[in-house]
Scaffold this active site. Sequence first.
Site, PDB file in Angstrom:
ATOM      1  N   GLY A  70     -35.359 -73.972 -42.253  1.00  0.00           N
ATOM      2  CA  GLY A  70     -36.459 -74.514 -42.840  1.00  0.00           C
ATOM      3  C   GLY A  70     -36.861 -76.147 -42.652  1.00  0.00           C
ATOM      4  O   GLY A  70     -35.748 -76.696 -41.850  1.00  0.00           O
ATOM      5  N   HIS A  78     -39.621 -79.108 -38.146  1.00  0.00           N
ATOM      6  CA  HIS A  78     -40.099 -80.410 -37.378  1.00  0.00           C
ATOM      7  C   HIS A  78     -40.501 -79.929 -35.914  1.00  0.00           C
ATOM      8  O   HIS A  78     -40.542 -78.729 -36.064  1.00  0.00           O
ATOM      9  CB  HIS A  78     -38.791 -81.469 -36.981  1.00  0.00           C
ATOM     10  CG  HIS A  78     -37.681 -80.627 -36.592  1.00  0.00           C
ATOM     11  ND1 HIS A  78     -37.421 -80.209 -35.608  1.00  0.00           N
ATOM     12  CD2 HIS A  78     -36.234 -80.447 -37.391  1.00  0.00           C
ATOM     13  CE1 HIS A  78     -36.278 -79.638 -35.188  1.00  0.00           C
ATOM     14  NE2 HIS A  78     -35.421 -79.844 -36.379  1.00  0.00           N
ATOM     15  N   HIS A 108     -38.616 -76.820 -34.535  1.00  0.00           N
ATOM     16  CA  HIS A 108     -38.757 -75.646 -34.957  1.00  0.00           C
ATOM     17  C   HIS A 108     -40.028 -75.077 -34.427  1.00  0.00           C
ATOM     18  O   HIS A 108     -40.400 -73.888 -34.074  1.00  0.00           O
ATOM     19  CB  HIS A 108     -38.855 -75.512 -36.259  1.00  0.00           C
ATOM     20  CG  HIS A 108     -37.519 -75.918 -37.117  1.00  0.00           C
ATOM     21  ND1 HIS A 108     -37.487 -77.163 -37.945  1.00  0.00           N
ATOM     22  CD2 HIS A 108     -36.549 -75.368 -37.227  1.00  0.00           C
ATOM     23  CE1 HIS A 108     -36.143 -77.321 -38.378  1.00  0.00           C
ATOM     24  NE2 HIS A 108     -35.472 -76.151 -37.863  1.00  0.00           N
ATOM     25  N   GLY A 165     -32.979 -72.601 -30.193  1.00  0.00           N
ATOM     26  CA  GLY A 165     -33.120 -73.922 -29.548  1.00  0.00           C
ATOM     27  C   GLY A 165     -31.785 -74.355 -28.782  1.00  0.00           C
ATOM     28  O   GLY A 165     -30.779 -74.082 -29.370  1.00  0.00           O
ATOM     29  N   ASP A 212     -28.615 -76.644 -30.370  1.00  0.00           N
ATOM     30  CA  ASP A 212     -27.555 -75.857 -30.784  1.00  0.00           C
ATOM     31  C   ASP A 212     -27.049 -74.980 -29.630  1.00  0.00           C
ATOM     32  O   ASP A 212     -26.953 -73.803 -29.714  1.00  0.00           O
ATOM     33  CB  ASP A 212     -27.735 -75.213 -31.804  1.00  0.00           C
ATOM     34  CG  ASP A 212     -28.196 -75.965 -33.244  1.00  0.00           C
ATOM     35  OD1 ASP A 212     -27.553 -76.921 -33.671  1.00  0.00           O
ATOM     36  OD2 ASP A 212     -29.597 -76.168 -33.224  1.00  0.00           O
ATOM     37  N   VAL A 256     -36.245 -80.523 -28.093  1.00  0.00           N
ATOM     38  CA  VAL A 256     -37.315 -81.642 -28.364  1.00  0.00           C
ATOM     39  C   VAL A 256     -36.964 -82.782 -28.997  1.00  0.00           C
ATOM     40  O   VAL A 256     -36.203 -82.700 -29.932  1.00  0.00           O
ATOM     41  CB  VAL A 256     -38.546 -80.748 -29.521  1.00  0.00           C
ATOM     42  CG1 VAL A 256     -39.722 -81.954 -29.802  1.00  0.00           C
ATOM     43  CG2 VAL A 256     -39.080 -79.498 -28.703  1.00  0.00           C
ATOM     44  N   SER A 283     -33.946 -83.028 -35.533  1.00  0.00           N
ATOM     45  CA  SER A 283     -33.083 -82.469 -36.597  1.00  0.00           C
ATOM     46  C   SER A 283     -33.383 -82.431 -37.932  1.00  0.00           C
ATOM     47  O   SER A 283     -33.851 -83.565 -38.483  1.00  0.00           O
ATOM     48  CB  SER A 283     -31.741 -82.763 -36.450  1.00  0.00           C
ATOM     49  OG  SER A 283     -30.894 -82.455 -37.270  1.00  0.00           O
ATOM     50  N   ARG A 289     -31.630 -82.715 -40.236  1.00  0.00           N
ATOM     51  CA  ARG A 289     -30.621 -83.763 -40.844  1.00  0.00           C
ATOM     52  C   ARG A 289     -31.134 -85.193 -40.348  1.00  0.00           C
ATOM     53  O   ARG A 289     -30.713 -86.049 -41.115  1.00  0.00           O
ATOM     54  CB  ARG A 289     -29.193 -83.588 -40.308  1.00  0.00           C
ATOM     55  CG  ARG A 289     -28.654 -82.123 -41.014  1.00  0.00           C
ATOM     56  CD  ARG A 289     -27.126 -82.151 -40.739  1.00  0.00           C
ATOM     57  NE  ARG A 289     -26.507 -81.028 -41.293  1.00  0.00           N
ATOM     58  CZ  ARG A 289     -26.185 -79.688 -40.936  1.00  0.00           C
ATOM     59  NH1 ARG A 289     -26.647 -79.674 -39.726  1.00  0.00           N
ATOM     60  NH2 ARG A 289     -25.806 -79.117 -41.650  1.00  0.00           N
TER      61      ARG A 289
HETATM   62  P1  AMP Z   1     -32.231 -74.679 -38.025  1.00  0.00           P
HETATM   63  O1  AMP Z   1     -33.441 -74.810 -38.929  1.00  0.00           O
HETATM   64  O2  AMP Z   1     -31.593 -76.097 -37.629  1.00  0.00           O
HETATM   65  O3  AMP Z   1     -31.124 -73.831 -38.149  1.00  0.00           O
HETATM   66  O4  AMP Z   1     -32.620 -74.546 -36.669  1.00  0.00           O
HETATM   67  C1  AMP Z   1     -33.571 -73.295 -36.358  1.00  0.00           C
HETATM   68  C2  AMP Z   1     -33.744 -73.286 -34.861  1.00  0.00           C
HETATM   69  O5  AMP Z   1     -34.361 -74.264 -34.381  1.00  0.00           O
HETATM   70  C3  AMP Z   1     -32.423 -73.171 -33.905  1.00  0.00           C
HETATM   71  O6  AMP Z   1     -32.512 -72.211 -32.911  1.00  0.00           O
HETATM   72  C4  AMP Z   1     -32.046 -74.744 -33.478  1.00  0.00           C
HETATM   73  O7  AMP Z   1     -31.446 -74.771 -32.360  1.00  0.00           O
HETATM   74  C5  AMP Z   1     -33.694 -74.918 -33.104  1.00  0.00           C
HETATM   75  N1  AMP Z   1     -33.873 -76.382 -33.141  1.00  0.00           N
HETATM   76  C6  AMP Z   1     -33.436 -77.230 -33.895  1.00  0.00           C
HETATM   77  N2  AMP Z   1     -33.756 -78.489 -33.541  1.00  0.00           N
HETATM   78  C7  AMP Z   1     -34.371 -78.383 -32.316  1.00  0.00           C
HETATM   79  C8  AMP Z   1     -34.846 -79.447 -31.342  1.00  0.00           C
HETATM   80  N3  AMP Z   1     -35.001 -80.498 -31.411  1.00  0.00           N
HETATM   81  N4  AMP Z   1     -35.585 -78.790 -30.224  1.00  0.00           N
HETATM   82  C9  AMP Z   1     -35.494 -77.507 -30.085  1.00  0.00           C
HETATM   83  N5  AMP Z   1     -35.088 -76.657 -30.863  1.00  0.00           N
HETATM   84  C10 AMP Z   1     -34.387 -76.992 -32.055  1.00  0.00           C
END
Ligand code: AMP
Length: 282
Positions: free
Chosen positions: A31, A34, A37, A147, A150, A176, A185, A187
């Site tokens: 969640g 951005h 996602h 993404g 990671d 992105v 991110s 974060r």
């Molecule tokens: P998270 O909510 O941080 O667990 O991310 C969910 C998914 O979004 C994961 O597969 C991440 O690798 C992907 N993701 C997070 N940030 C980015 C980004 N800047 N560009 C592309 N994918 C992303």
Amino acid sequence: MIIARTVKRALDSIKKVKRNSCLTGLVPTMGAFHKGHLSLIEKARKECDFLAVSIFVNPKQFAPGEDYEAYPRSFSRDRKLLLERGVDLLFCPPVRQMYARDFSTYVNEFVLSRNLCGLSRPGHFQGVCTVVAKLFNVLSPDIAYFGAKDYQQALIIKRMTRDLNFPVKIKVLPIVREKSGLALSSRNDYLSGKTREGAGIIYSALDFAKDVISKGNRDVPEITSLTEKFIKKRRPGVKIDYIKFVDPVTLEDIPEIKGKTLMALAVFIDDVRLIDNLMIGT
Ligand code: AMP
């Protein structure tokens, strides 16, 4: 959009969809959406008949003392963004739905998890593999989207999927970034305006190393040391967790740049841990 807060509701909804032999997609997330996602969600929406997105801040992938409690949560905004994009199912279980009080079964990947974030965050990838395996079992996607931000996570999930015969195709989509180069991110939300601007140093460092390599330097210890100096000089407050050059398939450290190489970086800015990576020599 179906909003499933229980495993049973999600399983029941997916069972109906599968009867119609729909191509189903899953975008697993924590969640606080951005554009990173949203890029996954929009791509998945185009490719799949039925699209599920999960929002679950997974306690098992945070070590004690990490930011599980503080992790940004913005459910109403996220739900709206999913509605606008025509997502079919939002799976957003409470912790107890995913982990029984006496939960005691975990999924571990033992080789790709040894380096990079696996070194700095012991147990992290066990938490990730376990939750993704559970999401695959509950939502039975044909395709799951991750993404490249990671990179290590995506590679480990691919390995787990192959090793455990999950009938899921894993797609990995590009990072992105903001204008400054900073990878988006959730974060980043922790950073105040000025510090956030300064966080552009992460991408600048990757770009700097790429430049050093393109000028002919192949010596990894030397390139690493030059990159450390580059960061320290411009942003003395930044704490470097690691700067690594690894084989993009095995994630093993390489001593010398020869072919395709993944440069990966983790730093603390104001105690916020941020990661990024860049493929070199493609
Ligand atoms: P998270 O909510 O941080 O667990 O991310 C969910 C998914 O979004 C994961 O597969 C991440 O690798 C992907 N993701 C997070 N940030 C980015 C980004 N800047 N560009 C592309 N994918 C992303």
